[in-house]
Design a protein around this motif. Structure first.
Motif, short mmCIF file in Angstrom:
data_model
loop_
_atom_site.label_atom_id
_atom_site.label_comp_id
_atom_site.label_asym_id
_atom_site.label_seq_id
_atom_site.Cartn_x
_atom_site.Cartn_y
_atom_site.Cartn_z
N ALA A 37 -2.92 7.27 13.65
CA ALA A 37 -4.01 7.20 14.88
C ALA A 37 -5.00 6.41 13.28
O ALA A 37 -5.98 5.77 14.02
N GLU A 38 -4.96 7.63 12.88
CA GLU A 38 -6.14 7.17 11.58
C GLU A 38 -6.29 5.90 11.43
O GLU A 38 -7.26 5.19 10.56
N HIS A 39 -4.91 5.92 10.26
CA HIS A 39 -4.96 4.44 10.42
C HIS A 39 -5.16 3.34 10.77
O HIS A 39 -5.45 1.89 10.52
N ALA A 48 -10.69 0.64 12.34
CA ALA A 48 -11.14 -0.35 11.66
C ALA A 48 -11.68 0.44 10.74
O ALA A 48 -11.35 -0.28 9.22
N GLU A 49 -12.26 1.91 10.28
CA GLU A 49 -12.59 2.33 9.26
C GLU A 49 -12.22 3.57 9.11
O GLU A 49 -13.32 3.86 9.35
N PRO A 50 -10.81 3.76 7.98
CA PRO A 50 -9.77 5.26 8.32
C PRO A 50 -10.82 6.18 7.55
O PRO A 50 -11.57 5.25 6.06
N ASP A 51 -10.81 7.22 8.15
CA ASP A 51 -11.69 8.01 7.13
C ASP A 51 -11.13 8.28 5.65
O ASP A 51 -10.26 9.85 6.02
N LEU A 87 -3.08 -0.90 0.58
CA LEU A 87 -2.03 -1.67 -0.06
C LEU A 87 -0.87 -0.75 0.57
O LEU A 87 0.30 -0.92 1.13
N SER A 88 -0.66 0.74 -0.16
CA SER A 88 0.63 1.30 -0.16
C SER A 88 0.52 2.10 1.38
O SER A 88 1.62 2.77 1.42
N ASP A 89 -0.89 1.71 2.23
CA ASP A 89 -0.05 2.83 3.17
C ASP A 89 0.65 2.89 4.33
O ASP A 89 0.61 3.36 5.07
N ARG A 90 0.70 1.21 4.48
CA ARG A 90 1.58 0.38 5.76
C ARG A 90 3.33 1.44 4.90
O ARG A 90 3.56 1.83 6.05
N VAL A 91 3.21 1.56 4.09
CA VAL A 91 4.32 2.33 3.29
C VAL A 91 4.85 3.10 3.28
O VAL A 91 5.59 4.34 3.62
#
Lengths: 240, 240
Positions: free
Chosen positions: A134-136, A139-142, A192-196
Motif C-alpha cells: 500500500a505504501e508503494h 504517489a509520494e511514498p514515505d 527502480l528496485s522497489d518493484r522487484v
DNA sequence: TCCCTGCAACTGTGATCACATATCGCAGCG
DNA sequence: CGCTGCGATATGTGATCACAGTTGCAGGGA
C-alpha cells in the motif's frame, strides 16, 4: 500497607496501577539511538559527542556514556583512536561480507520459519506485506515508513523461526547496515528496485504459506542480493 | 619540543620510545572479563557486583560499569530485572540453537579459509595443532591450557578466511558458550571425547592443506557436534 | 516451628567534578 | 601566501557522591 507487598490479595484496582517507569535512562537512550541507527536516520561518519547528545536529551552524560559503550560493543558505533565516537563508514568489502552473512543467517531463519510459522503469525506477516504494498502505491511514498515496514516484515518472519539468539545476531547485522540505508533513503531513484522488492516479498510470503522453506529462502536471497546491489551501485561506500 | 609533533623528522630514537599506556582502564577491564568468560573461568549464574569487581581490580566503579555494560550488550552477561548482573545460565534449547548457528558460521569460515589460507598461516595452524596434541600427551593435561590452545586453533583458521565481521560474530558465540566450558573443564572424564577432538582437528587441518573446503567443514562439524553432545550429556544446562 | 516485620548493609543509577588530551582558530613569522 | 606555534575550547575518562531500591538477616509474635 497496600496489597502489593502481601502475598495473595488480588484487587482489581491493582491491575490498573500501571507500571512506573521501570526503565533506566541508560536503557532508554540506548534504545532510542539504536532505533535511529537501524532506521538509517544517522549518516555514516557522523560524530557523536556525549555532552551534545546528553544536552539534546536533557540528561547528564552518564546514561549517554553507557548507551554509547553498548552500541560500540555491537559495532553499531565506532570509537576512533582519538576516542571520539562516530557512526562507522562501511567499506565495500565489509558491506559485501555482511551481505554474505545475512544470506546465511536470514536465509536459515526464513527456512525454519516456513516450518514453524503459525496461522496467526502468517496473518501478521500478510498484513505487513499489504501495508508495504500500500505504501508503494502512494504517489509520494514515505521512505522512512517504507524502511520501517520492511524491517517489521522481515523480523516478524525471523521471529516465527523461534530462534532468539539467531535473531539477536541478525539485529546486530541490520544495525551495522542501517546507516547506509540513509543514502538509499535520500536517493529518490530507489523506485527502480522497489518493484522487484515487492515481488521478492511476495515470494517469501508464498513460500511461508506453502511451508516451502527452500522457496522462501530463495526469495529472501533475491531480496537481499538485489537491495545490496543497489547500495553498491550508489557507491555510498568506502573503496578501500 | 621532541620530534613526535613535527612532520618528517624520523629519528631512530623515536621508534624506541615505546607507546605509553594508550589503553583505557575500561578497555582493560573489558578485555580481562571477556577473556575470563571465554576461557570458561566463571560459573554460569555467578553474580558480579560492580563494587566488588572494582575493589578486586583496584579501580573505581566507573571502568567496571563501562565494561559490564558492553559485555551485557553482547549477551556475555545478563542483567536481571533486579538490575543485578550475572553470568547467563544457558537453557538446553538456547545451547542447541547456538550450536546450530556455530555450524553455519564457523563452517562457512572454515570452508572459505580453505580457499584463502596462506602457507605461513598454515604453519601456525599446524603448530597449534601440534601443541594441542602435545598437551593431550601429558599425563596430567592442563584443562585451562587445553581450552586456550583449542580456541587459538579455531580462531587462527577463521582469521585465515579474512572475514572480520564474521569473526566478530563467532567471538560473540564463543563468549556465550564460554561459561559452560567451566563444567566441562572440571569434569575429568572429558578424555572420552578428547581423542575424537584430536581426530576432527586433524581432519580440519588436512582439509585446509588440500584446499578442500567441504572436507574441512565436515571435520569442523564433527568437532562442534560431538563437543556439544558432551556438554548436553553433562546436563550443566537449564531444562527450560 | 514457622511466618512476618523491620532494620542494616549493599547494589545499581544518575549527577557532578577534575583532569589529561585532542581539536580548532588565530596570530606571527618565514 | 603558507606554515608553524600557541592559546582557547571541547571531549572522553575516571573518581566520588547522593539516592532509591533490593536483599539478607535477626528478632518477635502466633
Amino acid at each position: 500497607m497496600p496489597a502489593e507487598a502481601t502475598t495473595a490479595i488480588a484487587s482489581p484496582a491493582i491491575a490498573s496501577l500501571g507500571k512506573v517507569d521501570r526503565e533506566t535512562m541508560s536503557g532508554r537512550v540506548y534504545r532510542d539511538l539504536r532505533n535511529l541507527i537501524m532506521a538509517g536516520q544517522v549518516c555514516p561518519g557522523e560524530r557523536l559527542s556525549i555532552r551534545t547528545v546528553a544536552g539534546a536529551l536533557g540528561t547528564s552524560m552518564m546514561p549517554v556514556r553507557d548507551a554509547i559503550a553498548r552500541l560500540a560493543a555491537e559495532q553499531a558505533l565506532e570509537v576512533l583512536p582519538n576516542r571520539t565516537v562516530r557512526v562507522p563508514i562501511l567499506t565495500r568489502r565489509r558491506f559485501q561480507e555482511l551481505r554474505t552473512i545475512r544470506l546465511m543467517l536470514e536465509g536459515h531463519a526464513t527456512a525454519v520459519a516456513a516450518e514453524r510459522v503459525t496461522p496467526p503469525a502468517l496473518d501478521e506477516i500478510r498484513a505487513l506485506h499489504a501495508a508495504f504494498t500500500a505504501e508503494h502505491a502512494h504517489a509520494e511514498p514515505d521512505a522512512g515508513r517504507l524502511i520501517a515496514i520492511n524491517k517489521d516484515f522481515h523480523f516478524r518472519i525471523y521471529e516465527a523461526a523461534e530462534m532468539p539468539a539467531l535473531m539477536q545476531i541478525i539485529e546486530g547485522l541490520w544495525l551495522q547496515i542501517g546507516p547506509v540505508l540513509n543514502f538509499d533513503l535520500r536517493s529518490k531513484s530507489r523506485r527502480l528496485s522497489d518493484r522487484v522488492a515487492l515481488r521478492y516479498h511476495q515470494g517469501m510470503l508464498d513460500g511461508l504459506e506453502a511451508r516451502d522453506g527452500a522457496a522462501a529462502r530463495a526469495a529472501l536471497a533475491g531480496d537481499i542480493t538485489t537491495a545490496g546491489d543497489f547500495i553498491l551501485a550508489c557507491d555510498a561506500l568506502l573503496d578501500e
